[in-house]
Scaffold this motif. Structure first.
Motif, PDB file in Angstrom:
ATOM      1  N   ILE A   5       0.845  -1.189   0.000  1.00 29.02           N
ATOM      2  CA  ILE A   5       0.000   0.000   0.000  1.00 29.02           C
ATOM      3  C   ILE A   5       0.880   1.239   0.000  1.00 29.02           C
ATOM      4  O   ILE A   5       1.815   1.353   0.804  1.00 29.02           O
ATOM      5  CB  ILE A   5      -0.920   0.016   1.238  1.00 29.02           C
ATOM      6  N   GLN A   6       0.584   2.147  -0.912  1.00 29.69           N
ATOM      7  CA  GLN A   6       1.325   3.394  -0.980  1.00 29.69           C
ATOM      8  C   GLN A   6       0.368   4.578  -0.879  1.00 29.69           C
ATOM      9  O   GLN A   6      -0.756   4.516  -1.386  1.00 29.69           O
ATOM     10  CB  GLN A   6       2.105   3.517  -2.299  1.00 29.69           C
ATOM     11  N   SER A   7       0.850   5.624  -0.246  1.00 26.81           N
ATOM     12  CA  SER A   7       0.069   6.850  -0.207  1.00 26.81           C
ATOM     13  C   SER A   7       0.998   8.057  -0.211  1.00 26.81           C
ATOM     14  O   SER A   7       2.140   7.958   0.259  1.00 26.81           O
ATOM     15  CB  SER A   7      -0.829   6.874   1.038  1.00 26.81           C
ATOM     16  N   PRO A   8       0.568   9.180  -0.766  1.00 28.40           N
ATOM     17  CA  PRO A   8      -0.647   9.303  -1.564  1.00 28.40           C
ATOM     18  C   PRO A   8      -0.464   8.668  -2.942  1.00 28.40           C
ATOM     19  O   PRO A   8       0.646   8.308  -3.300  1.00 28.40           O
ATOM     20  CB  PRO A   8      -0.808  10.826  -1.682  1.00 28.40           C
ATOM     21  N   GLU A  18       8.430  20.251   1.097  1.00 30.98           N
ATOM     22  CA  GLU A  18       8.783  18.906   1.534  1.00 30.98           C
ATOM     23  C   GLU A  18       7.708  17.928   1.084  1.00 30.98           C
ATOM     24  O   GLU A  18       6.514  18.231   1.143  1.00 30.98           O
ATOM     25  CB  GLU A  18       8.881  18.869   3.060  1.00 30.98           C
ATOM     26  N   VAL A  19       8.153  16.781   0.620  1.00 32.92           N
ATOM     27  CA  VAL A  19       7.236  15.734   0.175  1.00 32.92           C
ATOM     28  C   VAL A  19       7.545  14.458   0.955  1.00 32.92           C
ATOM     29  O   VAL A  19       8.718  14.073   1.090  1.00 32.92           O
ATOM     30  CB  VAL A  19       7.418  15.445  -1.336  1.00 32.92           C
ATOM     31  N   THR A  20       6.512  13.812   1.460  1.00 28.44           N
ATOM     32  CA  THR A  20       6.698  12.536   2.159  1.00 28.44           C
ATOM     33  C   THR A  20       5.823  11.472   1.512  1.00 28.44           C
ATOM     34  O   THR A  20       4.599  11.640   1.437  1.00 28.44           O
ATOM     35  CB  THR A  20       6.351  12.661   3.648  1.00 28.44           C
ATOM     36  N   LEU A  21       6.452  10.423   1.065  1.00 32.91           N
ATOM     37  CA  LEU A  21       5.740   9.299   0.467  1.00 32.91           C
ATOM     38  C   LEU A  21       5.751   8.153   1.471  1.00 32.91           C
ATOM     39  O   LEU A  21       6.753   7.920   2.155  1.00 32.91           O
ATOM     40  CB  LEU A  21       6.429   8.864  -0.835  1.00 32.91           C
ATOM     41  N   THR A 103      12.612 -16.101  -1.459  1.00 32.17           N
ATOM     42  CA  THR A 103      11.600 -15.785  -2.470  1.00 32.17           C
ATOM     43  C   THR A 103      12.009 -14.464  -3.093  1.00 32.17           C
ATOM     44  O   THR A 103      12.031 -13.443  -2.420  1.00 32.17           O
ATOM     45  CB  THR A 103      10.214 -15.656  -1.811  1.00 32.17           C
ATOM     46  N   ASP A 104      12.338 -14.510  -4.366  1.00 37.21           N
ATOM     47  CA  ASP A 104      12.873 -13.318  -4.989  1.00 37.21           C
ATOM     48  C   ASP A 104      11.817 -12.402  -5.559  1.00 37.21           C
ATOM     49  O   ASP A 104      12.121 -11.300  -5.958  1.00 37.21           O
ATOM     50  CB  ASP A 104      13.839 -13.718  -6.114  1.00 37.21           C
ATOM     51  N   THR A 105      10.609 -12.852  -5.621  1.00 35.44           N
ATOM     52  CA  THR A 105       9.565 -12.041  -6.244  1.00 35.44           C
ATOM     53  C   THR A 105       9.363 -10.757  -5.473  1.00 35.44           C
ATOM     54  O   THR A 105       9.182 -10.770  -4.255  1.00 35.44           O
ATOM     55  CB  THR A 105       8.242 -12.813  -6.281  1.00 35.44           C
ATOM     56  N   GLN A 106       9.399  -9.658  -6.183  1.00 34.73           N
ATOM     57  CA  GLN A 106       9.087  -8.370  -5.569  1.00 34.73           C
ATOM     58  C   GLN A 106       7.660  -8.004  -5.940  1.00 34.73           C
ATOM     59  O   GLN A 106       7.262  -8.098  -7.097  1.00 34.73           O
ATOM     60  CB  GLN A 106      10.038  -7.293  -6.076  1.00 34.73           C
ATOM     61  N   TYR A 107       6.926  -7.579  -4.954  1.00 34.01           N
ATOM     62  CA  TYR A 107       5.546  -7.151  -5.157  1.00 34.01           C
ATOM     63  C   TYR A 107       5.524  -5.626  -5.038  1.00 34.01           C
ATOM     64  O   TYR A 107       5.932  -5.073  -4.014  1.00 34.01           O
ATOM     65  CB  TYR A 107       4.631  -7.791  -4.124  1.00 34.01           C
ATOM     66  N   PHE A 108       5.047  -5.014  -6.092  1.00 30.54           N
ATOM     67  CA  PHE A 108       5.063  -3.555  -6.152  1.00 30.54           C
ATOM     68  C   PHE A 108       3.736  -2.974  -5.690  1.00 30.54           C
ATOM     69  O   PHE A 108       2.664  -3.542  -5.928  1.00 30.54           O
ATOM     70  CB  PHE A 108       5.320  -3.097  -7.592  1.00 30.54           C
ATOM     71  N   GLY A 109       3.841  -1.812  -5.072  1.00 30.95           N
ATOM     72  CA  GLY A 109       2.654  -1.028  -4.804  1.00 30.95           C
ATOM     73  C   GLY A 109       2.228  -0.293  -6.057  1.00 30.95           C
ATOM     74  O   GLY A 109       2.934  -0.327  -7.074  1.00 30.95           O
ATOM     75  N   PRO A 110       1.080   0.398  -6.008  1.00 31.12           N
ATOM     76  CA  PRO A 110       0.565   1.080  -7.190  1.00 31.12           C
ATOM     77  C   PRO A 110       1.349   2.325  -7.568  1.00 31.12           C
ATOM     78  O   PRO A 110       1.157   2.871  -8.655  1.00 31.12           O
ATOM     79  CB  PRO A 110      -0.865   1.446  -6.780  1.00 31.12           C
ATOM     80  N   GLY A 111       2.230   2.774  -6.698  1.00 33.75           N
ATOM     81  CA  GLY A 111       3.055   3.934  -7.000  1.00 33.75           C
ATOM     82  C   GLY A 111       2.435   5.251  -6.557  1.00 33.75           C
ATOM     83  O   GLY A 111       1.214   5.356  -6.371  1.00 33.75           O
ATOM     84  N   THR A 112       3.302   6.228  -6.384  1.00 35.85           N
ATOM     85  CA  THR A 112       2.884   7.611  -6.129  1.00 35.85           C
ATOM     86  C   THR A 112       3.386   8.448  -7.292  1.00 35.85           C
ATOM     87  O   THR A 112       4.584   8.471  -7.568  1.00 35.85           O
ATOM     88  CB  THR A 112       3.486   8.155  -4.820  1.00 35.85           C
TER      89      THR A 112
END
Lengths: 117, 110
Positions: A5-8, A18-21, A103-112
């Motif tokens: 989960i990523q926000s925003p 300043e930006v915080t992800l 387990t090498d698979t990386q699971y990505f969030g939807p991105g900001t």
């Protein structure tokens, strides 16, 4: 199952701000990665953590960028001050790395999607 | 020279065609290899791992050539839904660090 989960999801800010992800990895995963993607440079690894400890931050562009992982379920990427060239999509990904049979698979969030004006 | 290199494409092929693309890597100590797929404005997702003996998953076949340091992806009977960017990924022997290629764009036309 909740994924990463990523926000925003979108952030528009002015130069100098300043930006915080934020990122919440998949529960049970012990590796977390921050990436930046632009048309020009593709997908770049900025930093990754293993068991909440930063292992390699060589991809962090400069001192304006910092990342923290205070616990296994949360990480932040901060840009201060932001500049127009920081405009990009920032992805967080998580994976499980173990001594025996990683387990090498990386699971990505939807991105900001960050836009700095 | 980039550590992982891909032809950016775009590859524009008709539906039903077979298409293949390669990816070269420079670090001979690389240990694991993968293909990820990224749809427009979406996050990358694992398509398949690449094993030394080669592996197949439906219409997709991945091959590894350690001597020449490249991996390949073959897509048979391509579908419109295969249109995406395909990212080659290489993992070093060190813990967890992986390198993404810049991707090959594939466009399937009706």
């Amino acid at each position: 199952d909740a994924g990463v989960i990523q926000s925003p999801r979108h952030e528009v800010t002015e130069m100098g701000q300043e930006v915080t992800l934020r990122c919440k990895p998949i529960s049970g995963h012990n590796s977390l990665f921050w990436y930046r993607q632009t048309m020009m440079r593709g997908l770049e690894l900025l930093i990754y953590f293993n068991n909440n400890v930063p292992i390699d931050d060589s991809g962090m562009p400069e001192d304006r960028f910092s990342a923290k992982m205070p616990n296994a379920s949360f990480s932040t990427l901060k840009i201060q001050p932001s500049e127009p060239r920081d405009s990009a999509v920032y992805f967080c990904a998580s994976s499980f790395y173990g001594r025996s049979g990683s387990t090498d698979t990386q699971y990505f969030g939807p991105g900001t999607r960050l836009t700095v004006l | 020279r980039k550590e992982v290199e891909q032809d950016p494409g775009p590859f524009n092929v008709p539906e039903g065609a077979t298409v293949a693309f390669n990816c070269t890597y420079s670090n001979s100590a690389s240990q694991s290899f993968f293909w990820y797929r990224q749809d427009c404005r979406k996050e990358p997702k694992l398509l398949m791992s690449v094993y030394s003996s080669g592996n197949e998953d439906g219409r997709f076949t991945a091959q590894l050539n350690r001597a020449s340091q490249y991996i390949s992806l073959l897509i048979r009977d391509s579908k419109l839904s295969d249109s995406a960017t395909y990212l080659c990924v290489v993992k070093h022997s060190s813990a967890s660090k992986i390198i993404f290629g810049s991707g090959t764009r594939l466009s399937i036309r009706p």
